[in-house]
Design a protein around this motif. Structure first.
Motif, PDB file in Angstrom:
ATOM      1  N   ASP A   1     -12.772   0.926  -6.855  1.00 12.48           N
ATOM      2  CA  ASP A   1     -12.324   2.317  -6.784  1.00 12.48           C
ATOM      3  C   ASP A   1     -11.010   2.507  -7.549  1.00 12.48           C
ATOM      4  O   ASP A   1      -9.974   2.846  -6.983  1.00 12.48           O
ATOM      5  CB  ASP A   1     -12.167   2.792  -5.340  1.00 12.48           C
TER       6      ASP A   1
ATOM      7  N   LYS B   1     -10.250  13.375  -3.473  1.00 16.97           N
ATOM      8  CA  LYS B   1      -8.884  12.962  -3.755  1.00 16.97           C
ATOM      9  C   LYS B   1      -8.511  11.764  -2.886  1.00 16.97           C
ATOM     10  O   LYS B   1      -8.879  11.696  -1.703  1.00 16.97           O
ATOM     11  CB  LYS B   1      -7.899  14.109  -3.478  1.00 16.97           C
ATOM     12  N   LEU B   2      -7.787  10.844  -3.481  1.00 19.49           N
ATOM     13  CA  LEU B   2      -7.252   9.736  -2.700  1.00 19.49           C
ATOM     14  C   LEU B   2      -6.100  10.229  -1.825  1.00 19.49           C
ATOM     15  O   LEU B   2      -5.376  11.163  -2.198  1.00 19.49           O
ATOM     16  CB  LEU B   2      -6.760   8.631  -3.627  1.00 19.49           C
TER      17      LEU B   2
ATOM     18  N   ARG C   1      -9.433   4.774 -10.594  1.00 17.19           N
ATOM     19  CA  ARG C   1      -9.660   6.047 -11.254  1.00 17.19           C
ATOM     20  C   ARG C   1      -8.561   6.255 -12.296  1.00 17.19           C
ATOM     21  O   ARG C   1      -7.377   6.339 -11.950  1.00 17.19           O
ATOM     22  CB  ARG C   1      -9.635   7.185 -10.238  1.00 17.19           C
TER      23      ARG C   1
ATOM     24  N   GLN D   1      -7.486  -1.633  -4.552  1.00 14.49           N
ATOM     25  CA  GLN D   1      -8.474  -0.575  -4.385  1.00 14.49           C
ATOM     26  C   GLN D   1      -7.796   0.772  -4.181  1.00 14.49           C
ATOM     27  O   GLN D   1      -6.635   0.846  -3.785  1.00 14.49           O
ATOM     28  CB  GLN D   1      -9.384  -0.885  -3.203  1.00 14.49           C
ATOM     29  N   HIS D   2      -8.561   1.812  -4.470  1.00 14.59           N
ATOM     30  CA  HIS D   2      -8.098   3.191  -4.303  1.00 14.59           C
ATOM     31  C   HIS D   2      -6.802   3.417  -5.090  1.00 14.59           C
ATOM     32  O   HIS D   2      -5.749   3.754  -4.546  1.00 14.59           O
ATOM     33  CB  HIS D   2      -7.884   3.525  -2.812  1.00 14.59           C
TER      34      HIS D   2
ATOM     35  N   SER E   1      -3.310  -1.167  -2.436  1.00 11.34           N
ATOM     36  CA  SER E   1      -4.245  -0.077  -2.177  1.00 11.34           C
ATOM     37  C   SER E   1      -3.496   1.240  -2.057  1.00 11.34           C
ATOM     38  O   SER E   1      -2.282   1.276  -1.832  1.00 11.34           O
ATOM     39  CB  SER E   1      -5.047  -0.344  -0.901  1.00 11.34           C
ATOM     40  N   ASN E   2      -4.264   2.324  -2.215  1.00 10.21           N
ATOM     41  CA  ASN E   2      -3.723   3.687  -2.120  1.00 10.21           C
ATOM     42  C   ASN E   2      -2.475   3.832  -2.990  1.00 10.21           C
ATOM     43  O   ASN E   2      -1.365   4.028  -2.504  1.00 10.21           O
ATOM     44  CB  ASN E   2      -3.413   4.052  -0.659  1.00 10.21           C
TER      45      ASN E   2
ATOM     46  N   SER F   1       0.832  -1.199   0.000  1.00  7.68           N
ATOM     47  CA  SER F   1       0.000   0.000   0.000  1.00  7.68           C
ATOM     48  C   SER F   1       0.867   1.249   0.000  1.00  7.68           C
ATOM     49  O   SER F   1       2.083   1.184   0.217  1.00  7.68           O
ATOM     50  CB  SER F   1      -0.928   0.005   1.222  1.00  7.68           C
TER      51      SER F   1
ATOM     52  N   ARG G   1      -0.695   5.350  -6.719  1.00 10.45           N
ATOM     53  CA  ARG G   1      -0.700   6.390  -7.763  1.00 10.45           C
ATOM     54  C   ARG G   1       0.307   6.002  -8.835  1.00 10.45           C
ATOM     55  O   ARG G   1       1.499   5.844  -8.563  1.00 10.45           O
ATOM     56  CB  ARG G   1      -0.322   7.737  -7.142  1.00 10.45           C
TER      57      ARG G   1
END
Length: 318
Positions: free
Chosen positions: A152, A299-300, A154, A123-124, A89-90, A62, A92
């Motif tokens: 989730d 925003k994440l 994006r 996720q995210h 997760s989380n 993550s 970018r």
């Protein structure tokens, strides 16, 4: 000396590809970068060339930033995925240029009964400012190993050039779990086989131990602001009988097709469209008036994290 070194480096990846093509491998091919059970990962500003298999594979991790990577492999090289966040997760991923023999980015979360048992979703995740070239695969794939769930995601500001499909969903009976709340905005696509492609019959399994009753849930799939040129087919959307893909939304999509082939092939899907050309299939009902498919405004947490830069000093020993 440099010529000898180049031959040595070439032999490392060519060995794996050659053995794979000949069906002689008894071992799993290595990934170029794999990071497991970690957090606060940053991978940036690298050029990666000719991985034996996947290039960058963070798994069970993550708080990840992957930025500014150039990833290069021949477009006929086997399984050379660019970036594969797997049960992460989380995350970018941004400003990457990928030429690959497989999916440029593939979001995964485990395969069949093994992914179901671990139950750790991807996720995210935000993916933006990606350029992809992959004639036989997807710019972004969701699955096919998605048995821990994918949600989730994006993706925005995406460019695909001579790529088989844009954002593709790959699943099958036996996978279980879900792919839901997927948001895609701003795709520029040039020379594509499919713009929209989803399949519920991606039937490969790791072994016979999968549960044939484990049906995946695919819902809340949103695409908006799409420009596509030199396209063979607009869409191939294949859900699962008695388990349709639902909540599909496509808005503001202009597709310049080639030839007079059936542009939309849809089975076992439900959703809506708005301002889409050519005219979509009847299973995706036209929504009256001006309408945009959703894209999250929040925003994440990973979006506020700054990339750390490293410095080094070269020391001469002489």
């Amino acid at each position: 000396m440099s010529h000898v070194l180049n031959l040595f480096i070439r032999s490392q990846w060519y060995y794996w590809w050659d053995k794979f093509h000949k069906g002689q491998l008894k071992l799993t091919r290595p990934y170029m970068i794999e990071i497991m059970y970690s957090n606060q990962i940053q991978i940036a500003n690298l050029t990666l060339v000719n991985s034996p298999s996947w290039f960058v594979h963070p798994i069970y991790s993550s708080d990840i930033i992957i930025q500014g990577l150039t990833i290069l492999a021949p477009v006929d090289s086997p399984n050379t995925d660019g970036i594969d966040p797997d049960s992460c997760s989380n995350t970018r991923i941004e400003d990457c240029y990928i030429v690959s023999g497989d999916d440029c980015i593939a979001v995964k979360s485990g395969w069949d009964e093994y992914g179901i048992k671990v139950g750790m979703p991807s996720q995210h995740i935000i993916i933006r400012r990606l350029t992809c070239i992959s004639p036989d695969s997807a710019m972004i794939a969701l699955g096919s190993e998605m048995s821990g769930g994918i949600q989730d995601i994006r993706a925005e500001d995406l460019t695909a050039i001579h790529t088989q499909s844009a954002v593709r969903i790959k699943t099958a009976v036996g996978r279980g779990a879900y792919v839901k709340n997927i948001f895609v905005k701003g795709m520029n696509l040039f020379t594509m086989k499919y713009v929209f492609w989803m399949t519920g019959s991606y039937g490969s399994h790791p072994d016979p131990g999968f549960d044939p009753k484990a049906r995946p849930t695919i819902t809340g799939i949103n695409y908006r602001d799409v420009i596509a040129k030199n396209v063979t087919y607009s869409a191939k959307l294949e859900g699962i009988a008695n388990d349709p893909f639902t909540g599909i939304c496509i808005s503001n999509a202009n597709i310049e097709k080639v030839g007079k082939k059936l542009q939309w092939n849809c089975t076992d899907v439900h959703g809506v469209t708005s301002n889409v050309s050519p005219e979509p299939c009847a299973l995706l009902q036209e929504k009256p008036g001006k309408f945009d498919c959703p894209f999250p405004a929040d925003k994440l947490p990973i979006e506020s994290v700054q990339l750390k830069t490293c410095s080094f000093k070269s020391l001469s020993l002489f």
